[in-house]
Design a protein around this motif. Structure first.
Motif, PDB file in Angstrom:
ATOM      1  N   ILE A 189       0.902  -1.073  -0.090  1.00 37.98           N
ATOM      2  CA  ILE A 189       0.272   0.078  -0.160  1.00 37.98           C
ATOM      3  C   ILE A 189       1.074   1.423  -0.036  1.00 37.98           C
ATOM      4  CG2 ILE A 189      -1.914   1.516   1.646  1.00 37.98           C
ATOM      5  CD1 ILE A 189      -3.034  -1.156   2.016  1.00 37.98           C
ATOM      6  N   ALA A 190       2.269   1.268   1.029  1.00 40.90           N
ATOM      7  CA  ALA A 190       2.538   1.844   0.840  1.00 40.90           C
ATOM      8  C   ALA A 190       3.081   2.828  -1.087  1.00 40.90           C
ATOM      9  CB  ALA A 190       3.725   2.233   1.647  1.00 40.90           C
ATOM     10  N   LEU A 191       3.733   1.426  -1.505  1.00 41.26           N
ATOM     11  CA  LEU A 191       4.288   1.482  -2.829  1.00 41.26           C
ATOM     12  C   LEU A 191       3.154   2.398  -3.520  1.00 41.26           C
ATOM     13  CD1 LEU A 191       6.605   1.008  -4.864  1.00 41.26           C
ATOM     14  CD2 LEU A 191       5.620  -1.552  -5.010  1.00 41.26           C
ATOM     15  N   PHE A 192       1.937   1.482  -3.590  1.00 43.26           N
ATOM     16  CA  PHE A 192       0.588   2.441  -4.412  1.00 43.26           C
ATOM     17  C   PHE A 192       0.868   3.682  -4.159  1.00 43.26           C
ATOM     18  CE2 PHE A 192      -3.714   2.666  -5.177  1.00 43.26           C
ATOM     19  CZ  PHE A 192      -3.586   2.595  -6.388  1.00 43.26           C
ATOM     20  N   HIS A 193       1.354   4.019  -2.845  1.00 37.90           N
ATOM     21  CA  HIS A 193       0.408   5.899  -2.602  1.00 37.90           C
ATOM     22  C   HIS A 193       2.332   6.635  -2.917  1.00 37.90           C
ATOM     23  CE1 HIS A 193      -3.894   4.985  -1.952  1.00 37.90           C
ATOM     24  NE2 HIS A 193      -3.148   4.014  -1.294  1.00 37.90           N
ATOM     25  N   ASN A 194       2.606   5.307  -3.176  1.00 35.76           N
ATOM     26  CA  ASN A 194       3.785   6.834  -2.980  1.00 35.76           C
ATOM     27  C   ASN A 194       4.107   7.158  -1.638  1.00 35.76           C
ATOM     28  OD1 ASN A 194       6.360   7.655  -4.222  1.00 35.76           O
ATOM     29  ND2 ASN A 194       4.963   9.672  -4.436  1.00 35.76           N
ATOM     30  N   ALA A 195       4.325   6.642  -0.996  1.00 30.53           N
ATOM     31  CA  ALA A 195       4.991   6.614   0.395  1.00 30.53           C
ATOM     32  C   ALA A 195       5.585   6.193   0.839  1.00 30.53           C
ATOM     33  CB  ALA A 195       3.811   6.983   1.894  1.00 30.53           C
ATOM     34  N   ASP A 196       6.589   6.260   2.237  1.00 33.26           N
ATOM     35  CA  ASP A 196       7.371   5.865   2.505  1.00 33.26           C
ATOM     36  C   ASP A 196       7.276   4.621   3.944  1.00 33.26           C
ATOM     37  OD1 ASP A 196       8.924   7.144   1.713  1.00 33.26           O
ATOM     38  OD2 ASP A 196       9.237   8.802   3.644  1.00 33.26           O
ATOM     39  N   ALA A 197       6.106   4.656   4.296  1.00 36.87           N
ATOM     40  CA  ALA A 197       5.507   3.766   5.616  1.00 36.87           C
ATOM     41  C   ALA A 197       4.271   4.101   5.099  1.00 36.87           C
ATOM     42  CB  ALA A 197       6.175   3.848   6.482  1.00 36.87           C
ATOM     43  N   SER A 198       3.404   3.118   5.933  1.00 37.85           N
ATOM     44  CA  SER A 198       2.204   2.589   5.947  1.00 37.85           C
ATOM     45  C   SER A 198       1.507   1.647   6.939  1.00 37.85           C
ATOM     46  CB  SER A 198       1.204   2.908   4.756  1.00 37.85           C
ATOM     47  OG  SER A 198       0.762   0.675   5.040  1.00 37.85           O
ATOM     48  N   LEU A 199       1.014   1.903   7.924  1.00 39.71           N
ATOM     49  CA  LEU A 199       0.396   1.251   9.010  1.00 39.71           C
ATOM     50  C   LEU A 199      -1.385   1.074   8.641  1.00 39.71           C
ATOM     51  CD1 LEU A 199       0.999   0.567  11.186  1.00 39.71           C
ATOM     52  CD2 LEU A 199       0.338   2.420  12.407  1.00 39.71           C
ATOM     53  N   ILE A 200      -1.931   0.127   8.664  1.00 43.71           N
ATOM     54  CA  ILE A 200      -3.212   0.024   8.775  1.00 43.71           C
ATOM     55  C   ILE A 200      -4.090  -0.075   9.754  1.00 43.71           C
ATOM     56  CG2 ILE A 200      -5.272  -2.393   8.719  1.00 43.71           C
ATOM     57  CD1 ILE A 200      -3.103  -3.152   5.947  1.00 43.71           C
ATOM     58  N   PHE A 201      -4.900   0.189   9.869  1.00 43.00           N
ATOM     59  CA  PHE A 201      -6.240   0.545  11.580  1.00 43.00           C
ATOM     60  C   PHE A 201      -7.596  -0.009  10.306  1.00 43.00           C
ATOM     61  CE2 PHE A 201      -3.511   3.806  11.501  1.00 43.00           C
ATOM     62  CZ  PHE A 201      -3.082   4.204  12.909  1.00 43.00           C
ATOM     63  N   ASN A 202      -7.796  -0.723  11.746  1.00 43.27           N
ATOM     64  CA  ASN A 202      -9.168  -1.028  11.528  1.00 43.27           C
ATOM     65  C   ASN A 202     -10.585   0.144  11.198  1.00 43.27           C
ATOM     66  OD1 ASN A 202      -8.063  -3.345  12.352  1.00 43.27           O
ATOM     67  ND2 ASN A 202      -9.648  -2.883  15.040  1.00 43.27           N
ATOM     68  N   SER A 203     -10.811   1.072  11.338  1.00 47.49           N
ATOM     69  CA  SER A 203     -11.691   1.743   9.795  1.00 47.49           C
ATOM     70  C   SER A 203     -10.832   2.769   9.940  1.00 47.49           C
ATOM     71  CB  SER A 203     -12.762   1.895  11.301  1.00 47.49           C
ATOM     72  OG  SER A 203     -12.522   3.030  12.375  1.00 47.49           O
ATOM     73  N   GLY A 204     -11.354   3.984   9.148  1.00 46.18           N
ATOM     74  CA  GLY A 204     -11.037   5.798   8.870  1.00 46.18           C
ATOM     75  C   GLY A 204     -10.999   5.722  10.357  1.00 46.18           C
ATOM     76  N   TYR A 205     -12.107   5.799  11.272  1.00 48.08           N
ATOM     77  CA  TYR A 205     -12.361   7.027  11.897  1.00 48.08           C
ATOM     78  C   TYR A 205     -11.338   6.437  13.772  1.00 48.08           C
ATOM     79  CZ  TYR A 205     -15.482   8.289  16.246  1.00 48.08           C
ATOM     80  OH  TYR A 205     -15.226   9.346  17.270  1.00 48.08           O
ATOM     81  N   ASP A 206     -10.819   4.812  13.037  1.00 50.74           N
ATOM     82  CA  ASP A 206      -9.852   4.418  14.699  1.00 50.74           C
ATOM     83  C   ASP A 206      -8.296   5.358  13.833  1.00 50.74           C
ATOM     84  OD1 ASP A 206     -11.398   3.108  16.176  1.00 50.74           O
ATOM     85  OD2 ASP A 206     -10.213   1.448  15.029  1.00 50.74           O
ATOM     86  N   ALA A 207      -8.254   5.360  12.482  1.00 52.39           N
ATOM     87  CA  ALA A 207      -6.796   5.947  11.667  1.00 52.39           C
ATOM     88  C   ALA A 207      -7.026   7.525  12.124  1.00 52.39           C
ATOM     89  CB  ALA A 207      -6.637   5.835  10.228  1.00 52.39           C
ATOM     90  N   ASN A 208      -8.088   8.182  12.013  1.00 52.02           N
ATOM     91  CA  ASN A 208      -7.971  10.045  12.438  1.00 52.02           C
ATOM     92  C   ASN A 208      -8.229   9.826  13.471  1.00 52.02           C
ATOM     93  OD1 ASN A 208      -8.107  10.642   9.589  1.00 52.02           O
ATOM     94  ND2 ASN A 208      -9.928  10.832   9.690  1.00 52.02           N
ATOM     95  N   LEU A 209      -8.852   8.927  14.297  1.00 47.27           N
ATOM     96  CA  LEU A 209      -8.386   9.241  16.004  1.00 47.27           C
ATOM     97  C   LEU A 209      -7.501   9.156  16.399  1.00 47.27           C
ATOM     98  CD1 LEU A 209     -11.333   9.663  17.654  1.00 47.27           C
ATOM     99  CD2 LEU A 209     -10.819   6.966  18.225  1.00 47.27           C
ATOM    100  N   SER A 210      -6.526   8.099  16.014  1.00 49.99           N
ATOM    101  CA  SER A 210      -5.257   7.851  16.418  1.00 49.99           C
ATOM    102  C   SER A 210      -4.237   9.472  16.066  1.00 49.99           C
ATOM    103  CB  SER A 210      -4.483   6.445  15.467  1.00 49.99           C
ATOM    104  OG  SER A 210      -5.625   5.109  16.213  1.00 49.99           O
ATOM    105  N   PHE A 211      -4.391   8.795  14.827  1.00 54.75           N
ATOM    106  CA  PHE A 211      -3.091  10.724  14.114  1.00 54.75           C
ATOM    107  C   PHE A 211      -3.652  11.592  15.603  1.00 54.75           C
ATOM    108  CE2 PHE A 211      -1.958  14.038  12.049  1.00 54.75           C
ATOM    109  CZ  PHE A 211      -0.401  13.620  11.540  1.00 54.75           C
TER     110      PHE A 211
END
Length: 357
Positions: free
Chosen positions: A72-94
Motif C-alpha cells: 500500500i505504501a508503494l501504491f501511494h508513493n509513501a515511505d511507510a503505512s500502518l493499517i487501522f480497523n477503520s477510518g474513524y480509528d485512523a483519524n482518532l489515532s493520528f
C-alpha cells in the motif's frame, strides 16, 4: 430514571425530524452507498484466518499485515503505512496522538467528525477555517503557535466537492505547516490508478489517510507517511494499541481490492456516469461536484425527509442528510453514483428530482 432522561433527548430529536434509526437493506436502486466501483459485490477466493487473536502488539500481528502495508505504501508513493480497523480509528489515532500541547491544528470546517473527535482527545490547540477559503486559512495560520498542522479532506463527504489541494499545499509550504489529507472518498476514484487526489495532483502531504470501506468495497484504513510516523503511532496511538487487529482474511481482501484498481474499467464507467448525471440534471440547488457524491440542498429536516421518501417510493434508494449532521438550512438529498448504475437508472433519478424540486 436514566431511560427517562434518554427518552427525553430522543423525543427532542423526533420533534426536530432528526431522529436516526437503522434500516434494513432493500432491493431499490442503489444511489446511497459508498460502493463507488461495486467492489463490495465481488466474490473473492480468500483462504486466510478469519480471526486475528489479539492486538498487533501481542498475537494479532501477521506477515500479511506487513506485506500489505509495504504494498500500500508503494501504491501511494509513501515511505511507510500502518493499517487501522477503520477510518474513524485512523483519524482518532493520528489527531489524539501526534499534535502536542503547544501545537496548532487548523482544519477545514467540513472535516469529518472523526478528525474533530481525535482533536478533542488530544492536547493541541485547534480551530477551523471556512470551507476551502484560502484567504481565511492564511489568516488563521497567522494566529497559529508551535508546530502547525493543516487538515483537509480531498473529497468532502457531505458536499462531494474537492479541496483546493494545490493552493492549500502552497500555503502550507509558505507558512511551514504540515499538511494532513483524508483521502477517504478519493481512494480508488481519483488518480491515474485510483491512488487518490494527492497522487493525481502530485502532492505529498506529511500524512494521508486512505480508507477501504468505500470504493475498495471492504473494511479498514491506512495512514501513509514516514517510517518515523508509523513507529510513533505503533507506540503511542491508543486506538491502535488497545484493539484487536484486522484478521488476515480481511487484510487479504484489502490486497485483492488494491490489485483490482490496476487497469480498472469500473473507474472509467464511474466517470461516465458522473458526467451523464451532471448533463441530465442542472439545478441551482445542486452543489458543484466532480466526485461520485452529488448533493441537492433542500432545506429543512421535514422537507428533506419527505423528498427522500418520495424518491424511495419510486424505487430510488437515496438518503436525506439532516441537521445536525449538516448545518441547519442546508439539509440535503445526498446521491452517490456508482460504476454499476445504468444510464437508464440515472435518467430515472434525474427525472424524479426535476419533478420534486
Amino acid at each position: 430514571m436514566l431511560d427517562k432522561h434518554l427518552n427525553k433527548e430522543l423525543e427532542k430529536r423526533q420533534y426536530e425530524s432528526s431522529l436516526r434509526s437503522l434500516k434494513p437493506q432493500s432491493d431499490m436502486i442503489d444511489f446511497c452507498s459508498n460502493d463507488y466501483l461495486g467492489f463490495s459485490k465481488k466474490q473473492r477466493d480468500v483462504k486466510a484466518a478469519t480471526g486475528s487473536t489479539g492486538s498487533r502488539l501481542i498475537s494479532g500481528h501477521h506477515d500479511i499485515h506487513e506485506e500489505a502495508e509495504s504494498e500500500i505504501a508503494l501504491f501511494h508513493n509513501a515511505d511507510a503505512s500502518l493499517i487501522f480497523n477503520s477510518g474513524y480509528d485512523a483519524n482518532l489515532s493520528f489527531f489524539s496522538t501526534v499534535p502536542k500541547k503547544g501545537d496548532t491544528v487548523v482544519y477545514d470546517q467540513l472535516c469529518h467528525a472523526s478528525i474533530r473527535d481525535g482533536l478533542k482527545l488530544g492536547n493541541a490547540r485547534s480551530f477551523s477555517f471556512k470551507h476551502n477559503d484560502i484567504d481565511i486559512l492564511k489568516l488563521k495560520l497567522k494566529q497559529a503557535q508551535g508546530l502547525v498542522y493543516v487538515v483537509v479532506e480531498s473529497v468532502y463527504s457531505m458536499d462531494g466537492d474537492l479541496a483546493r489541494l494545490a493552493e492549500i499545499d502552497e500555503v502550507c509550504t509558505e507558512h511551514g505547516a504540515l499538511l494532513v489529507v483524508d483521502e477517504a472518498h478519493a481512494t480508488g476514484v481519483f488518480g491515474l490508478k485510483g491512488e487518490g487526489l494527492c497522487g493525481e495532483k502530485e502532492i505529498e502531504p506529511y500524512a494521508r489517510v486512505y480508507t477501504f470501506g468505500k470504493a475498495l468495497g471492504c473494511h479498514g484504513a491506512v495512514i501513509c507517511g514516514t517510517k518515523t510516523l508509523k513507529d510513533y503511532l505503533i507506540n503511542f496511538a491508543r486506538p491502535f494499541i488497545y484493539t484487536t487487529s484486522l484478521p488476515p482474511h480481511s487484510v487479504e481482501v484489502i490486497r485483492q481490492a488494491y490489485a483490482d484498481l490496476e487497469n480498472c474499467a469500473e473507474r472509467i464507467k464511474l466517470r461516465e456516469n458522473i458526467d451523464f448525471f451532471k448533463m441530465n440534471f442542472e439545478s441551482s440547488q445542486l452543489i458543484e461536484s466532480n466526485s461520485p457524491i452529488q448533493c441537492v440542498v433542500v432545506g429543512g429536516n421535514a422537507r428533506c425527509r419527505e423528498m427522500a421518501t418520495n424518491l424511495q417510493d419510486e424505487g430510488l434508494d437515496v438518503r436525506a442528510i439532516l441537521s445536525p449532521t449538516v448545518t441547519e438550512g442546508s439539509e440535503r438529498i445526498r446521491i452517490c453514483l456508482h460504476s454499476f448504475n445504468s444510464q437508464e437508472e440515472i435518467a430515472q433519478l434525474c427525472g424524479q428530482l426535476k419533478k420534486l424540486i
